[in-house]
Write an enzyme that holds these catalytic residues in place. Structure first.
Site, PDB file in Angstrom:
ATOM      1  N   CYS A   1      -4.612   2.369  -3.731  1.00  0.00           N
ATOM      2  CA  CYS A   1      -3.373   2.884  -3.104  1.00  0.00           C
ATOM      3  C   CYS A   1      -2.245   1.865  -3.224  1.00  0.00           C
ATOM      4  O   CYS A   1      -1.418   1.734  -2.302  1.00  0.00           O
ATOM      5  CB  CYS A   1      -3.590   3.252  -1.640  1.00  0.00           C
ATOM      6  SG  CYS A   1      -4.820   4.522  -1.390  1.00  0.00           S
TER       7      CYS A   1
ATOM      8  N   LYS B   1     -10.251  -0.750  10.423  1.00  0.00           N
ATOM      9  CA  LYS B   1     -10.359  -1.920   9.535  1.00  0.00           C
ATOM     10  C   LYS B   1     -10.653  -3.187  10.337  1.00  0.00           C
ATOM     11  O   LYS B   1     -10.791  -4.268   9.778  1.00  0.00           O
ATOM     12  CB  LYS B   1      -9.063  -2.102   8.740  1.00  0.00           C
ATOM     13  CG  LYS B   1      -8.841  -0.982   7.726  1.00  0.00           C
ATOM     14  CD  LYS B   1      -7.625  -1.248   6.880  1.00  0.00           C
ATOM     15  CE  LYS B   1      -7.162  -0.022   6.135  1.00  0.00           C
ATOM     16  NZ  LYS B   1      -8.003   0.325   4.997  1.00  0.00           N
TER      17      LYS B   1
ATOM     18  N   ASP C   1       3.290  -4.330   8.002  1.00  0.00           N
ATOM     19  CA  ASP C   1       2.042  -3.592   7.825  1.00  0.00           C
ATOM     20  C   ASP C   1       0.904  -4.604   8.017  1.00  0.00           C
ATOM     21  O   ASP C   1       0.638  -5.426   7.139  1.00  0.00           O
ATOM     22  CB  ASP C   1       2.011  -2.974   6.418  1.00  0.00           C
ATOM     23  CG  ASP C   1       0.690  -2.290   6.131  1.00  0.00           C
ATOM     24  OD1 ASP C   1      -0.251  -2.424   6.936  1.00  0.00           O
ATOM     25  OD2 ASP C   1       0.595  -1.634   5.072  1.00  0.00           O
TER      26      ASP C   1
ATOM     27  N   GLN D   1      -4.335  -5.060   7.075  1.00  0.00           N
ATOM     28  CA  GLN D   1      -5.381  -5.982   6.605  1.00  0.00           C
ATOM     29  C   GLN D   1      -5.394  -7.288   7.387  1.00  0.00           C
ATOM     30  O   GLN D   1      -6.414  -7.969   7.416  1.00  0.00           O
ATOM     31  CB  GLN D   1      -5.188  -6.288   5.110  1.00  0.00           C
ATOM     32  CG  GLN D   1      -5.425  -5.099   4.202  1.00  0.00           C
ATOM     33  CD  GLN D   1      -6.856  -4.556   4.270  1.00  0.00           C
ATOM     34  OE1 GLN D   1      -7.784  -5.235   4.695  1.00  0.00           O
ATOM     35  NE2 GLN D   1      -7.033  -3.310   3.851  1.00  0.00           N
TER      36      GLN D   1
ATOM     37  N   HIS E   1       0.873  -1.175   0.000  1.00  0.00           N
ATOM     38  CA  HIS E   1       0.000   0.000   0.000  1.00  0.00           C
ATOM     39  C   HIS E   1       0.913   1.228   0.000  1.00  0.00           C
ATOM     40  O   HIS E   1       2.000   1.190   0.578  1.00  0.00           O
ATOM     41  CB  HIS E   1      -0.835  -0.058   1.279  1.00  0.00           C
ATOM     42  CG  HIS E   1      -1.896   0.969   1.400  1.00  0.00           C
ATOM     43  ND1 HIS E   1      -1.624   2.274   1.762  1.00  0.00           N
ATOM     44  CD2 HIS E   1      -3.243   0.896   1.224  1.00  0.00           C
ATOM     45  CE1 HIS E   1      -2.763   2.951   1.816  1.00  0.00           C
ATOM     46  NE2 HIS E   1      -3.758   2.148   1.489  1.00  0.00           N
TER      47      HIS E   1
END
Ligand code: PMP
Length: 425
Positions: free
Chosen positions: A375, A233, A207, A210, A130
């Site tokens: 993104c 999220k 990261d 998600q 991202h």
């Protein structure tokens, strides 16, 4: 306080959509909303809304500031939230700093670790990142005269072992990779990446924007040095998130934001910092948001992250199988039958129809998907597309929702064919 939908629904969803006030409202009429944009942001269960509301009604004061009773209650609420969020990702409370989200945490990490970079050094990222896990590294690498190297995924969207060995080596100082792709939903071999990075003497930033809503995440077991994730999220409020720093790694990290709350002592010509996590939490924290994020973590724990993962994976396979069987659809990333681990995110296009037009056609049938580069422009370009549609599930998504969205994809193609025919007449 309600459990906010943390119980199965007759529709086959893992958590009843009625427990999410917005979904309950939207589903009031015929052909209610099928919300397949949970990777952008999830809908919020009642328990999260109630937790935020309760903070403002009963505990509102500035945490870590006042000596009075309410100040103490706000501090205790914030620190209890930190314990819950840390437990949810397999970390200790003193390893978690609250941030406004993943983007904020990743910028804090890139600028906070930039001092480690020298000319000729390398930062390894994957081609799936991202922009929030790419632009900060491109920026600090350029400032330091360092280079960004890419781990290239295979057709299923997973970084193969050979790529890790090729891109991570003696020049690598930092490896920054996403745990789960926000476009393809595939899970990266994080343990293998962490091992290779540590063997090379590099630090690892994950990261987890998600992954935390889809998979059981145990940061201690994964062995990463740092991680970032967003509350919104994972069924929590917008404007919330966390930065994890492994005990022992936090000292490598300098603060990006400076001001009240993060200093020990300030003199006319200097100051001393507090330790982690306070050093990264300058200014008044979003305490109500943190409390809401903790409620979301408890909500997911009550569902069981193994069950959440199995639910998302089954829905993604059903969606992928439906699309693979449709000559008019093009599927990206993992296929329906592959053995690789995946989450409830599926990328596709309708042949001959732009992604934006296809998403609008789905929206006319009350199916919400996102279209664009998500993104992640380098990845979408690598897939040979300008834009893709993305369907992303949540715990409130049912098989019936997936089947309705597949019907809408077929109808979107038909709409376009009809339009072209009428244009030729
Ligand atoms: N990384 C990934 C993988 C994401 O999916 C997102 C959000 N789309 C981000 C980072 C940025 O998260 P936020 O917008 O919550 O800061």
């Amino acid at each position: 306080m309600t459990q906010g939908g943390a119980h199965p629904s007759p529709s086959g969803a893992l958590a009843a959509p009625e427990g999410f006030p917005l979904l309950a409202h939207e589903a009031a009429g015929e052909g209610g909303l099928v919300y397949l944009d949970s990777a952008a942001t999830t809908q919020k269960p009642a328990c999260v809304l109630e937790a935020v509301d309760a903070f403002y009604r009963t505990n509102n004061a500035n945490p870590h500031r006042g000596a009075h009773r309410l100040g103490g209650a706000a501090t205790e609420a914030l620190e209890a939230a930190r314990r819950d969020v840390a437990r949810f990702v397999g970390a200790d409370a003193d390893e978690v700093a609250f941030t406004s989200g993943t983007t904020c945490a990743l910028n804090q990490l890139a600028y906070g670790l930039a001092g480690l970079l020298r000319p000729g050094d390398e930062v390894a990222v994957s081609l799936l990142e991202h922009h929030s896990n790419l632009v900060p590294w491109l920026t600090v690498a350029k400032l330091a005269g360092a280079k960004v190297r890419y781990l290239v995924p295979d057709r299923q969207g997973r970084v193969p072992d050979g790529e890790i060995d090729r891109a991570v080596g003696s020049r690598t100082r930092i490896v920054a990779v996403s745990h789960v792709s926000n476009v393809l939903g595939c899970v990266q071999p994080v343990e293998r990446i962490v091992r290779a990075a540590h063997d090379a003497g590099a630090l690892v930033v994950l990261d987890c924007a998600q992954s935390v809503a889809h998979l059981p995440v145990d940061l201690h077991a994964l062995g990463a040095d740092f991680a970032a994730f967003s509350g919104h999220k994972m069924y929590g409020p917008m404007g919330t998130g966390a930065l994890y720093a492994r005990r022992g790694a936090a000292s490598a990290l300098g603060p990006l934001l400076r001001g009240g709350g993060m200093v020990e002592a300030v003199f006319e010509q200097g100051f001393t910092f507090k330790g982690f996590p306070a050093v990264l939490e300058a200014g008044t924290p979003n305490a109500a948001g943190a409390v809401g994020m903790a409620a979301a973590a408890r909500f997911l724990e009550a569902l069981g992250m193994e069950a959440v993962h199995a639910h998302g994976e089954a829905l993604a396979r059903r969606m992928a199988a439906g699309l693979a069987a449709m000559p008019s659809a093009r599927l990206y990333g993992p296929g329906p039958d592959g053995a690789e681990e995946r989450c409830g995110i599926v990328a596709f296009n309708v042949r001959g129809v732009g992604a934006d037009l296809a998403a609008r056609a789905l929206d006319r049938r009350n199916v919400a998907v996102r279209a664009g580069a998500h993104c992640a422009q380098p990845l979408v370009r690598h897939l040979g597309a300008e834009a893709v549609c993305r369907a992303s599930t949540g715990v409130y998504t049912s098989e019936r929702d997936v089947d309705r969205s597949l019907g809408a994809v077929e109808a979107a193609r038909q709409d376009t064919a009809n339009l072209m025919t009428s244009a030729m007449l």
